[in-house]
Design a protein around this motif. Structure first.
Motif: not given
Length: 314
Positions: A85, A87, A106, A129, A161
């Motif tokens: 993951c 960010f 993305s 994200r 998030r």
């Protein structure tokens, strides 16, 4: 879950902080006449830009943010292999196309990450994200600092998030320029009418400087001061007050468009540093990005913190 961070080069944070938290930087290409600089927060390239003493020529520079294809390549060739993951935090979408590019990229990243990971015997889903910090330069720093803290604490992606969106909505980025003529020339180059000729002339003649703020996607003046030194003292004293009033993230980020050794010599900086030490707030000092200097001029100061909504009083 292996979680990571990526920022665009205009987020002003110290190189040591980026290295400590293994933060990827999406570069911005700067072209001044026939010279090209790669703004990726690399100190060698930054010093090359400063050593060239481009001065007034920089206002006509072209800035080219990391393209959709470049973002895809960064993620599919590196980040999807190192993390589960990521960010991705960018400066405000109202002032740069990088947020739009990352969002577009993305879709392809999330479509093709499986095949990229399978080639390296990696399985499982990948999350990406994108967070718009809604401010710029040092103002984007506190959200990145908070992201690094949450990841280190082992928080879940959904909680991270939500928290980062809240911090971005309450991030304040301030800027004090040195040269209004430069700022006006740059604004004119970009079609921005926020600094008019008359105000630039009067401001330069009377040595009046605007205090600008980036907040919730809007950038504009929130005060005026006479003289750069007095302006710096006003900004630092104000920030020290906000530190003592309480911040949402225990960090103040400051960037300077030049030799960082000059920053502590500015009036009021010692009081800001003392307030941060007293309140357990980290003071993160960084050279301003090449992109920042091109847009606001060398010698400018930007500063950022995250706090509950309040009225700026200068």
């Amino acid at each position: 879950m292996r979680m990571g961070l990526a920022i665009d080069a205009a987020c002003d944070l110290p190189q040591a902080f980026l290295q400590e938290h293994n933060i990827a930087v999406m570069p911005i290409t700067i072209q001044v006449d026939d010279e090209v600089f790669m703004d990726n927060r690399n100190q060698v390239e930054l010093h090359r830009f400063l050593d060239r003493k481009l001065g007034s020529r920089s206002h006509s520079a072209e800035t080219i943010p990391c393209s959709v294809e470049d973002v895809q390549q960064l993620f599919l060739g590196k980040l999807v292999l190192e993390h589960d993951c990521v960010f991705c935090l960018t400066i405000t979408a109202t002032r740069s196309a990088i947020n739009e590019h990352v969002n577009k990229a993305s879709f392809a990243v999330l479509k093709h990450y499986r095949e990229a990971r399978e080639k390296h015997n990696l399985s499982g889903p990948f999350l990406m994200r994108v967070i718009d910090t809604r401010t710029l330069f040092a103002g984007s720093g506190p959200a990145v600092v908070e992201a690094a803290r949450l990841i280190a604490a082992g928080e879940q992606p959904a909680a991270i998030r939500e928290r980062l969106s809240y911090i971005a909505n309450n991030s304040y980025g301030y800027m004090l320029p040195r040269d209004l003529y430069y700022l006006r020339a740059r604004a004119k180059k970009k079609g921005d009418r926020s600094v008019g000729l008359v105000s630039a002339m009067l401001g330069s003649a009377l040595d009046i400087k605007p205090l600008l703020r980036g907040y919730r996607g809007e950038t504009g003046p929130v005060g005026k001061v006479r003289g750069f030194e007095h302006g710096a003292e006003t900004l630092f004293n104000y920030t020290a007050q906000r530190v003592r009033a309480g911040l949402l993230v225990p960090a103040v980020c400051v960037s300077y468009g030049g030799d960082l050794a000059d920053l502590p010599q500015l009036p009021g900086y010692d009081r800001l540093r003392a307030a941060c030490e007293e309140c357990g707030v980290e003071l993160l000092e960084a050279p301003m990005s090449i992109t920042g200097m091109v847009n606001v001029g060398e010698g400018a100061v930007t500063l950022g913190f995250a706090a509950e909504e309040h009225v700026a009083e200068f």
